[in-house]
Design a protein around this motif. Sequence first.
Motif, PDB file in Angstrom:
ATOM      1  N   ARG A   5       0.834  -1.198   0.000  1.00 46.56           N
ATOM      2  CA  ARG A   5       0.000   0.000   0.000  1.00 46.56           C
ATOM      3  C   ARG A   5       0.872   1.252   0.000  1.00 46.56           C
ATOM      4  O   ARG A   5       0.615   2.193  -0.738  1.00 46.56           O
ATOM      5  CB  ARG A   5      -0.933   0.007   1.217  1.00 46.56           C
ATOM      6  N   ASP A   6       1.872   1.268   0.857  1.00 52.48           N
ATOM      7  CA  ASP A   6       2.796   2.388   0.951  1.00 52.48           C
ATOM      8  C   ASP A   6       4.031   1.906   1.703  1.00 52.48           C
ATOM      9  O   ASP A   6       4.151   0.712   2.027  1.00 52.48           O
ATOM     10  CB  ASP A   6       2.154   3.594   1.651  1.00 52.48           C
ATOM     11  N   ARG A   7       4.952   2.799   1.988  1.00 53.29           N
ATOM     12  CA  ARG A   7       6.200   2.400   2.647  1.00 53.29           C
ATOM     13  C   ARG A   7       5.958   1.881   4.066  1.00 53.29           C
ATOM     14  O   ARG A   7       6.642   0.958   4.519  1.00 53.29           O
ATOM     15  CB  ARG A   7       7.183   3.563   2.650  1.00 53.29           C
ATOM     16  N   ALA A   8       5.012   2.482   4.781  1.00 54.08           N
ATOM     17  CA  ALA A   8       4.744   2.026   6.145  1.00 54.08           C
ATOM     18  C   ALA A   8       4.220   0.594   6.135  1.00 54.08           C
ATOM     19  O   ALA A   8       4.626  -0.234   6.966  1.00 54.08           O
ATOM     20  CB  ALA A   8       3.743   2.959   6.822  1.00 54.08           C
ATOM     21  N   HIS A   9       3.327   0.297   5.213  1.00 51.17           N
ATOM     22  CA  HIS A   9       2.794  -1.061   5.084  1.00 51.17           C
ATOM     23  C   HIS A   9       3.924  -2.051   4.775  1.00 51.17           C
ATOM     24  O   HIS A   9       4.034  -3.118   5.403  1.00 51.17           O
ATOM     25  CB  HIS A   9       1.742  -1.085   3.971  1.00 51.17           C
ATOM     26  N   ALA A  10       4.797  -1.678   3.842  1.00 49.48           N
ATOM     27  CA  ALA A  10       5.924  -2.545   3.495  1.00 49.48           C
ATOM     28  C   ALA A  10       6.832  -2.755   4.699  1.00 49.48           C
ATOM     29  O   ALA A  10       7.325  -3.862   4.944  1.00 49.48           O
ATOM     30  CB  ALA A  10       6.708  -1.936   2.335  1.00 49.48           C
ATOM     31  N   GLY A  11       7.047  -1.690   5.478  1.00 46.19           N
ATOM     32  CA  GLY A  11       7.904  -1.795   6.655  1.00 46.19           C
ATOM     33  C   GLY A  11       7.339  -2.705   7.718  1.00 46.19           C
ATOM     34  O   GLY A  11       8.077  -3.454   8.372  1.00 46.19           O
ATOM     35  N   ARG A  12       6.020  -2.665   7.891  1.00 50.83           N
ATOM     36  CA  ARG A  12       5.398  -3.549   8.891  1.00 50.83           C
ATOM     37  C   ARG A  12       5.579  -5.012   8.488  1.00 50.83           C
ATOM     38  O   ARG A  12       5.911  -5.868   9.333  1.00 50.83           O
ATOM     39  CB  ARG A  12       3.924  -3.201   9.036  1.00 50.83           C
ATOM     40  N   LEU A  13       5.372  -5.312   7.218  1.00 53.16           N
ATOM     41  CA  LEU A  13       5.534  -6.689   6.748  1.00 53.16           C
ATOM     42  C   LEU A  13       6.992  -7.139   6.850  1.00 53.16           C
ATOM     43  O   LEU A  13       7.281  -8.272   7.266  1.00 53.16           O
ATOM     44  CB  LEU A  13       5.050  -6.810   5.302  1.00 53.16           C
ATOM     45  N   ARG A  36      15.709   9.328   1.349  1.00 53.99           N
ATOM     46  CA  ARG A  36      14.569   9.610   2.188  1.00 53.99           C
ATOM     47  C   ARG A  36      13.671   8.379   2.315  1.00 53.99           C
ATOM     48  O   ARG A  36      13.161   8.063   3.371  1.00 53.99           O
ATOM     49  CB  ARG A  36      13.755  10.780   1.610  1.00 53.99           C
ATOM     50  N   GLY A  37      13.365   7.736   1.174  1.00 57.04           N
ATOM     51  CA  GLY A  37      12.324   6.713   1.141  1.00 57.04           C
ATOM     52  C   GLY A  37      12.540   5.512   2.030  1.00 57.04           C
ATOM     53  O   GLY A  37      11.575   4.859   2.434  1.00 57.04           O
ATOM     54  N   GLY A  38      13.784   5.198   2.359  1.00 56.85           N
ATOM     55  CA  GLY A  38      14.030   4.039   3.202  1.00 56.85           C
ATOM     56  C   GLY A  38      13.708   4.253   4.660  1.00 56.85           C
ATOM     57  O   GLY A  38      13.500   3.288   5.409  1.00 56.85           O
ATOM     58  N   VAL A  39      13.633   5.524   5.092  1.00 54.54           N
ATOM     59  CA  VAL A  39      13.422   5.793   6.515  1.00 54.54           C
ATOM     60  C   VAL A  39      12.019   5.412   6.996  1.00 54.54           C
ATOM     61  O   VAL A  39      11.882   4.819   8.068  1.00 54.54           O
ATOM     62  CB  VAL A  39      13.773   7.261   6.856  1.00 54.54           C
ATOM     63  N   PRO A  40      10.931   5.705   6.249  1.00 53.77           N
ATOM     64  CA  PRO A  40       9.608   5.255   6.715  1.00 53.77           C
ATOM     65  C   PRO A  40       9.511   3.731   6.828  1.00 53.77           C
ATOM     66  O   PRO A  40       8.843   3.220   7.729  1.00 53.77           O
ATOM     67  CB  PRO A  40       8.648   5.790   5.640  1.00 53.77           C
ATOM     68  N   VAL A  41      10.175   3.018   5.929  1.00 53.95           N
ATOM     69  CA  VAL A  41      10.200   1.553   6.010  1.00 53.95           C
ATOM     70  C   VAL A  41      10.994   1.128   7.245  1.00 53.95           C
ATOM     71  O   VAL A  41      10.559   0.287   8.033  1.00 53.95           O
ATOM     72  CB  VAL A  41      10.821   0.941   4.735  1.00 53.95           C
ATOM     73  N   ALA A  43      11.580   2.786   9.948  1.00 47.77           N
ATOM     74  CA  ALA A  43      10.924   3.147  11.210  1.00 47.77           C
ATOM     75  C   ALA A  43       9.991   2.050  11.676  1.00 47.77           C
ATOM     76  O   ALA A  43       9.923   1.734  12.876  1.00 47.77           O
ATOM     77  CB  ALA A  43      10.158   4.460  11.044  1.00 47.77           C
ATOM     78  N   GLU A  44       9.264   1.446  10.744  1.00 49.77           N
ATOM     79  CA  GLU A  44       8.364   0.337  11.099  1.00 49.77           C
ATOM     80  C   GLU A  44       9.162  -0.891  11.520  1.00 49.77           C
ATOM     81  O   GLU A  44       8.785  -1.604  12.464  1.00 49.77           O
ATOM     82  CB  GLU A  44       7.452   0.001   9.916  1.00 49.77           C
ATOM     83  N   VAL A  45      10.269  -1.142  10.830  1.00 50.12           N
ATOM     84  CA  VAL A  45      11.129  -2.270  11.197  1.00 50.12           C
ATOM     85  C   VAL A  45      11.692  -2.067  12.601  1.00 50.12           C
ATOM     86  O   VAL A  45      11.685  -2.986  13.439  1.00 50.12           O
ATOM     87  CB  VAL A  45      12.269  -2.432  10.171  1.00 50.12           C
ATOM     88  N   LEU A 202       1.473   0.943  -4.267  1.00 52.31           N
ATOM     89  CA  LEU A 202       0.315   1.714  -4.716  1.00 52.31           C
ATOM     90  C   LEU A 202       0.550   3.207  -4.494  1.00 52.31           C
ATOM     91  O   LEU A 202       0.127   4.036  -5.297  1.00 52.31           O
ATOM     92  CB  LEU A 202      -0.940   1.256  -3.967  1.00 52.31           C
ATOM     93  N   ASP A 203       1.204   3.539  -3.387  1.00 47.52           N
ATOM     94  CA  ASP A 203       1.554   4.925  -3.082  1.00 47.52           C
ATOM     95  C   ASP A 203       3.063   4.996  -2.926  1.00 47.52           C
ATOM     96  O   ASP A 203       3.617   4.481  -1.957  1.00 47.52           O
ATOM     97  CB  ASP A 203       0.855   5.378  -1.798  1.00 47.52           C
ATOM     98  N   PHE A 204       3.722   5.632  -3.894  1.00 43.62           N
ATOM     99  CA  PHE A 204       5.185   5.759  -3.852  1.00 43.62           C
ATOM    100  C   PHE A 204       5.579   7.232  -3.961  1.00 43.62           C
ATOM    101  O   PHE A 204       6.548   7.590  -4.602  1.00 43.62           O
ATOM    102  CB  PHE A 204       5.821   4.941  -4.979  1.00 43.62           C
ATOM    103  N   ALA A 205       4.782   8.082  -3.308  1.00 45.55           N
ATOM    104  CA  ALA A 205       5.068   9.515  -3.317  1.00 45.55           C
ATOM    105  C   ALA A 205       6.414   9.786  -2.650  1.00 45.55           C
ATOM    106  O   ALA A 205       6.840   9.059  -1.745  1.00 45.55           O
ATOM    107  CB  ALA A 205       3.966  10.267  -2.583  1.00 45.55           C
ATOM    108  N   GLN A 206       7.075  10.834  -3.104  1.00 40.82           N
ATOM    109  CA  GLN A 206       8.371  11.198  -2.531  1.00 40.82           C
ATOM    110  C   GLN A 206       8.236  11.509  -1.043  1.00 40.82           C
ATOM    111  O   GLN A 206       7.272  12.139  -0.612  1.00 40.82           O
ATOM    112  CB  GLN A 206       8.947  12.408  -3.258  1.00 40.82           C
ATOM    113  N   THR A 207       9.194  11.039  -0.268  1.00 42.08           N
ATOM    114  CA  THR A 207       9.212  11.306   1.173  1.00 42.08           C
ATOM    115  C   THR A 207       9.887  12.647   1.429  1.00 42.08           C
ATOM    116  O   THR A 207      11.057  12.833   1.085  1.00 42.08           O
ATOM    117  CB  THR A 207       9.986  10.197   1.913  1.00 42.08           C
TER     118      THR A 207
END
Length: 222
Positions: A5-13, A36-41, A43-45, A202-207
Motif C-alpha cells: 500500500r505504501d512504505r509504512a505497510h511494506a515496513g510492517r511486513l 529519504r524513502g528508506g526511513v519510513p520503512v 521506522a516500522e522495522v 500503490l503509493d510511492f510519493a516522494q518522502t
Amino acid sequence: MEPFRDRAHAGRLLGETLQHRRASWPEPLVVVGIPRGGVPVAAEVAARLAAPLEAVVVRKLGVPAQPELAMGAVGQTGSGSGAHAVVVWNDDVIEAAHVDEAELAAIVARESAEVERRAARWRTDASAGAILDAAVVLVDDGIATGATVAAAGRVLRALGAARVVLAAPVASPQALAELDGFDEVVVLSAPIGFSAVGSWYLDFAQTPDEEVDALLQPGPRD
C-alpha cells in the motif's frame, strides 16, 4: 505479488519477517534507513525489533538521460575534517549509457554536495557512534541496481558495524545476485518481472525531509 500500500505497510511486513531472525543477531542492534524513502520503512522495522532508528546518507548517481537508472552511488563517512566520500560504480550501466568522464565528475560533485547537506541534517557523531560494534539492519524501500545499498553498506563498515544485514521489501533478482559485502540479505519479494521499485507500491510519493525529521526524533540532526 500484490503491491504494498505504501512504505509504512511494506515496513510492517518486513519487520514481522525480521522479528523471527532477531534472536540470531548479536547486541546491540540498530536499524538504519536510507533517506529519504528508506526511513519510513526502517521506522516500522525498528518498532517491531524494539531497536533504535538511525540514518545513513547515500545518493544515487543517475544516468544523465535517465536519472532513475543508477550508474553508481556516493556516501559519506565521518564528519568535519575527517569526512570522506565512498563511491560505488555500476560499470555495466556506465558503459551502456556512454557516460563520459566530464559528466561523471559533474554528477559526483552535485550528489556529493547533497550527501554533505543530508549528513549534516540527519547523522551526527553521536549517531555514527551508535553503529560502532553493533549489528546493523540496513533498510531501503527497494533495491533496483544495488548501487545505493552497496555504498551504504560500505559506509556502515567504515563506521565500525560488526554485522550488516540488508533488508528491503522488494528487489531486482539481478541486483541481489550481484550484491556482496553483507552478512545476510532479507527481501520479501524478488519478482522476475521487476522493472522499478515504485511499480510495487500503490503509493510511492516522494518522502519529504520533514517526514524524515519526524521519524528520526528528537528532531532534525543539525
